[in-house]
Design a protein around this motif. Structure first.
Motif, PDB file in Angstrom:
ATOM      1  N   LYS A 191       0.811  -1.136  -0.045  1.00 40.65           N
ATOM      2  CA  LYS A 191      -0.151   0.009   0.118  1.00 40.65           C
ATOM      3  C   LYS A 191       0.752   1.161  -0.112  1.00 40.65           C
ATOM      4  CE  LYS A 191      -2.300   1.896   3.495  1.00 40.65           C
ATOM      5  NZ  LYS A 191      -3.135   1.946   4.904  1.00 40.65           N
ATOM      6  N   ASN A 192       1.725   1.148   0.800  1.00 36.86           N
ATOM      7  CA  ASN A 192       2.796   2.387   0.942  1.00 36.86           C
ATOM      8  C   ASN A 192       3.546   2.472  -0.613  1.00 36.86           C
ATOM      9  OD1 ASN A 192       1.916   3.288   3.557  1.00 36.86           O
ATOM     10  ND2 ASN A 192       3.561   1.782   4.511  1.00 36.86           N
ATOM     11  N   ARG A 193       3.895   1.559  -0.778  1.00 32.54           N
ATOM     12  CA  ARG A 193       4.826   1.660  -2.114  1.00 32.54           C
ATOM     13  C   ARG A 193       3.904   2.265  -3.313  1.00 32.54           C
ATOM     14  NH1 ARG A 193       8.819  -2.366  -2.773  1.00 32.54           N
ATOM     15  NH2 ARG A 193      10.125  -2.114  -1.117  1.00 32.54           N
ATOM     16  N   LEU A 194       2.610   1.859  -3.490  1.00 31.58           N
ATOM     17  CA  LEU A 194       1.670   2.323  -4.280  1.00 31.58           C
ATOM     18  C   LEU A 194       1.357   3.647  -4.076  1.00 31.58           C
ATOM     19  CD1 LEU A 194      -0.978  -0.439  -4.499  1.00 31.58           C
ATOM     20  CD2 LEU A 194       0.502   0.454  -6.410  1.00 31.58           C
ATOM     21  N   LYS A 195       1.463   4.115  -2.897  1.00 27.17           N
ATOM     22  CA  LYS A 195       1.220   5.757  -2.467  1.00 27.17           C
ATOM     23  C   LYS A 195       2.485   6.336  -2.804  1.00 27.17           C
ATOM     24  CE  LYS A 195      -1.268   7.026   1.571  1.00 27.17           C
ATOM     25  NZ  LYS A 195      -1.319   6.644   3.169  1.00 27.17           N
ATOM     26  N   LYS A 196       3.556   5.731  -2.697  1.00 28.23           N
ATOM     27  CA  LYS A 196       4.652   6.790  -2.932  1.00 28.23           C
ATOM     28  C   LYS A 196       4.486   6.795  -4.717  1.00 28.23           C
ATOM     29  CE  LYS A 196       8.686   6.057  -0.298  1.00 28.23           C
ATOM     30  NZ  LYS A 196       9.674   5.005   0.000  1.00 28.23           N
ATOM     31  N   GLN A 197       3.982   5.885  -5.403  1.00 23.04           N
ATOM     32  CA  GLN A 197       3.898   6.133  -6.678  1.00 23.04           C
ATOM     33  C   GLN A 197       2.892   6.891  -7.136  1.00 23.04           C
ATOM     34  OE1 GLN A 197       5.352   2.637  -9.040  1.00 23.04           O
ATOM     35  NE2 GLN A 197       4.874   1.452  -7.240  1.00 23.04           N
ATOM     36  N   ARG A 198       2.328   7.703  -6.224  1.00 20.87           N
ATOM     37  CA  ARG A 198       1.209   8.724  -6.542  1.00 20.87           C
ATOM     38  C   ARG A 198      -0.096   8.202  -6.706  1.00 20.87           C
ATOM     39  NH1 ARG A 198       2.783  11.479 -10.825  1.00 20.87           N
ATOM     40  NH2 ARG A 198       5.009  10.614 -10.709  1.00 20.87           N
ATOM     41  N   TYR A 199      -0.362   6.892  -6.163  1.00 23.63           N
ATOM     42  CA  TYR A 199      -1.679   6.274  -6.047  1.00 23.63           C
ATOM     43  C   TYR A 199      -2.448   6.713  -5.087  1.00 23.63           C
ATOM     44  CZ  TYR A 199      -0.853   2.816  -9.849  1.00 23.63           C
ATOM     45  OH  TYR A 199      -0.888   2.057 -10.961  1.00 23.63           O
ATOM     46  N   LYS A 200      -3.768   7.162  -5.196  1.00 24.36           N
ATOM     47  CA  LYS A 200      -4.642   7.639  -4.068  1.00 24.36           C
ATOM     48  C   LYS A 200      -5.500   6.478  -3.559  1.00 24.36           C
ATOM     49  CE  LYS A 200      -8.620  10.259  -3.683  1.00 24.36           C
ATOM     50  NZ  LYS A 200      -9.947  10.640  -4.681  1.00 24.36           N
ATOM     51  N   ILE A 201      -5.254   6.186  -2.288  1.00 23.06           N
ATOM     52  CA  ILE A 201      -5.616   4.992  -1.554  1.00 23.06           C
ATOM     53  C   ILE A 201      -6.945   5.235  -0.812  1.00 23.06           C
ATOM     54  CG2 ILE A 201      -4.962   3.326   0.269  1.00 23.06           C
ATOM     55  CD1 ILE A 201      -2.899   3.159  -2.150  1.00 23.06           C
ATOM     56  N   THR A 202      -7.894   4.136  -1.166  1.00 25.15           N
ATOM     57  CA  THR A 202      -9.059   4.313  -0.271  1.00 25.15           C
ATOM     58  C   THR A 202      -9.123   2.968   0.333  1.00 25.15           C
ATOM     59  OG1 THR A 202     -10.364   3.903  -2.336  1.00 25.15           O
ATOM     60  CG2 THR A 202     -10.630   6.285  -1.046  1.00 25.15           C
TER      61      THR A 202
END
Lengths: 544, 190
Positions: A191-202
């Motif tokens: 999840k955090n890695r995705l966030k780092k790649q500028r994904y918006k997490i819900t």
């Protein structure tokens, strides 16, 4: 309206929904709409939303609406219009043929029987024909309606989507993997890695949706808005205030009313200049030789623009106030009060005045006894000459030709001037009749003692100016800009989503993008690196 | 329970009406745009001054007869035959004698004939007038402003204007004696 309640998550979907808006579970009875087959991947176009309300088809309005909403209809219209546009280029359109010929004759003469058919079918004015305009209008209608019918449900579906998706939805995504025994830390890590790649997490009950670039989904609709603005701009060309395209000829030294300006503006041609490249300049010699003659380097009109002041009745000479003075060259118009005058044509050496001399008929040296100058645009009736001669202009033919044995004029412009003169020798009351023109010098009776001959002449040039006013250009440019923004928005960004779904013993990972599958795979690789989560498999590639 | 069903029905009806209204109005706007485009395209080349419109005023110098200025407004109350012509126009020469032959009779009846020449100088017009012995007023439109104002494209062109200043008939091309008389009758003041 029959609503569909999702069996899995309980979300109430509009009729015609293919995939539940909230959890993505395929709604069994509607799978035919998108052509989804059991065991195959889901068609993700428009998110399986209830678009094009194919389901309402009751009133005539609904039927018309649904007709234009169809992409198939839209594409067919575009293809027909393309074919028609191509046909319009087989032979030149009417506006490109010489202006002073009969079109019916011209097409038959130049292009034979095919040209004749072309003309009779009205294809010589194809782009302004009613059916061509209706085709364009139908494309416009199709763009608007199809866009509304897709944008609204798509936006709704994307707004309603929940992180918690149905298993069937995930399993039928193109990118999918299932992993056993995944720790909560690993999931957090991904999840955090995705966030780092500028994904918006819900998140919802441990289900994760990572999303980015949703705005690229609106690209096609922005693009369509651009097209509509463009078409509106083109439509406004029919409003005289918005668009003027006219033509005016002005002779050197003369002032002419500028057409389409309610007689408000006048243009004076001070001088028309045509220059050629210097034949003695080494740089140009080769090109001039190739051309086989002089090559023009400049066409220029030195012009003055006047505005009528005061309340003059049409026909009266108005009081003119100078507005602007300048040179008009090709592609360098003179602009005034929203109008622009472009250099677009010319005629060199139109006769301005002619000087005639009178000599004795049997004088071989033709020594002038008297001479007089006729202003061809404003000739006098009578000329009193030296030596007691008197000349009366009996007839004046500015553009002389023989019409069934009688002399006549073809136009009012002195392109081939000819005169019938009454010459009164000194002291005589009965005139001698002479006919004189360019290269003509005829003694009507054959018994004249005196002859009238051309001694000299002066010429001037005529300039042809195109008047333009186009307030639609900014609108058309704006349409083009919006169109390009839409294209960029849809092409350079992708709408990417990754779902993480906890199952009894591990996690399911699924992903979707509207384009560039390679890109999303690389991002997932980075995200799961160092965790126990399995890399997604491209289910479409496996099947092939 | 019953009220819930009814409410659902009502809402359904409301949505349906809204949808119909939305779709109808969009289709209507589009249709209006198409009609506008087609109508403008077909009237593009048509003249601004046509049958039923008011003939705009102009003022030009009279070349023959007593001279002076002639303006259309001064002829209010009379029928006016407004003829655009030129000495270099063949058909114009044909119809001028017809006009001259009918002029005295219709002048009595309150109809004026006004011939606007497109020539570039007075000399050719005057010689022409002398040759054909024309007695109705002849004016010359030097800069072509009146031609522009009336949006006349072809010579000869003739407008028949009634006593109220309204264009009753517009004819492009040559007139025969019979047709000419028919039109003149139409603009006789009552």
């Amino acid at each position: 309206m029959k609503r569909i309640t999702c069996e899995s998550c309980g979300h109430v979907n509009p009729e015609g929904t293919v995939l539940c808006e909230a959890c993505g579970k395929p709604i069994e009875k509607n799978q035919h709409i998108d052509g989804n087959k059991p065991g195959k991947l889901l068609n993700m176009r428009y998110e399986g939303s209830a678009r094009r309300s194919q389901t309402y088809n009751k009133s005539v309005i609904d039927k018309i609406w649904n007709f234009f909403s169809s992409v198939k209809v839209g594409v067919t219209l575009i293809v027909i219009t393309l074919i028609a546009s191509a046909v319009g280029t087989i032979f030149p359109q009417e506006m490109y043929i010489p202006p002073n010929v009969d079109p019916a004759q011209h097409y038959a003469d130049q292009y034979g029987i095919l040209g004749k058919i072309y003309y009779q079918l009205g294809l010589h004015n194809l782009y302004s024909s009613w059916w061509y305009m209706i085709l364009i209008a139908m494309i416009g209608t199709s763009i608007i309606i199809a866009s509304i019918d897709r944008y609204v449900p798509l936006r709704r579906a994307l707004k309603m989507q929940k992180p918690k998706r149905h298993k069937a939805f995930l399993q039928k995504q193109r990118l999918f993997s299932e992993s056993e025994n995944i720790s909560a830390e690993d999931v957090e890590h991904v999840k955090n890695r995705l966030k780092k790649q500028r994904y918006k997490i819900t998140e919802q009950d441990g289900h994760i949706l990572a999303e980015k670039g949703r705005f690229s989904r609106w690209g096609p609709y922005v693009n369509h808005i651009g097209l509509i603005v463009f078409l509106l701009g083109a439509l406004m060309r029919f409003i005289p205030f918005m668009y003027i395209d006219d033509y005016v000829w002005v002779r050197e030294g003369e002032t002419a009313v500028v057409p389409d300006t309610d007689q408000q503006y006048y243009v004076k041609n001070k001088d028309f200049i045509m220059e050629t490249y210097d034949e003695n300049d080494e740089r140009y010699q080769e090109a001039i030789q190739k051309q086989g003659g002089a090559v023009p380097s400049n066409y220029q009109t030195d012009a003055v623009i006047y505005k009528a002041s005061g309340e003059a009745v049409t026909g009266e000479d108005p009081e003119l106030e100078k507005v602007k003075e300048g040179s008009i060259q090709v592609n360098r118009p003179l602009k005034f009060d929203g109008y622009a005058l472009y250099q677009s044509s010319y005629q060199l050496d139109e006769f301005e005045s002619m000087t005639f001399k009178i000599h004795e008929t049997d004088d071989e040296s033709e020594e002038a006894l008297a001479s007089f100058t006729v202003n061809l645009m404003d000739p006098e009736y009578e000329y009193e000459l030296d030596n007691g001669f008197r000349v009366v202009i009996d007839q004046y033919f500015p553009e002389y030709y023989m019409d069934d044995g009688t002399p006549a004029s073809q136009s009012k412009y002195p392109r081939n001037p000819a005169f019938v003169f009454f010459v009164y020798p000194p002291g005589e009351e009965t005139p001698e009749v002479s006919f004189a023109g360019i290269g003509r010098n005829v003694d009507a009776s054959g018994e004249n003692d005196y002859k009238v001959g051309l001694q000299n002449f002066e010429v001037r040039d005529v300039t042809g100016l195109t008047l333009k006013r186009d307030y639609t250009l900014p609108i058309i440019a704006l349409g083009g800009l919006i169109f390009m923004i839409g294209v960029i928005q849809g092409m350079y960004w992708q709408h990417r989503r990754v779902w993480i779904h906890p199952s009894d013993s591990g996690v399911m990972l699924a992903a979707h993008t509207n384009k560039n599958w390679y890109g999303i795979k690389r991002e997932i690789e980075k995200a799961i690196d160092g965790t126990g989560v399995n890399m997604v498999e491209d289910q479409q590639e496996i099947k092939q | 329970m019953l009220s819930k069903v009814e409410e659902a029905k009502k809402q359904k009806q409301r949505k349906k009406n809204l949808r119909l209204l939305f779709r109808s109005s969009i289709l209507l706007v589009l249709l209006a745009a198409v009609v506008f485009a087609l109508v403008s395209n077909f009237t593009k080349d048509k003249t601004v001054i046509g049958v039923g419109t008011e003939a705009p005023n102009f003022k030009l110098e009279r070349l023959n007869g007593e001279g002076g200025e002639v303006s259309l407004d001064d002829l209010k109350g009379k029928g006016v035959m407004l003829n655009f012509w030129a000495t270099y126009c063949g058909p114009c020469k044909e119809e001028m004698p017809y006009m001259e032959s009918l002029y005295p009779e219709y002048k009595e009846k309150g109809v004026e004939i006004l011939a606007v020449s497109m020539d570039s100088n007075d000399l050719v017009v005057n010689r022409f007038v002398d040759k054909y012995e024309l007695s109705f007023p002849i004016v010359r439109d030097n800069g072509g402003q009146v031609l522009e104002l009336y949006d006349v494209g072809e010579l000869p062109s003739t407008l028949f204007i009634n006593a109220d200043g309204e264009v009753v008939e517009k004819v492009s091309g040559e007139l025969t004696l019979d047709r000419l008389e028919g039109y003149l009758k139409k603009i006789e003041p009552q």
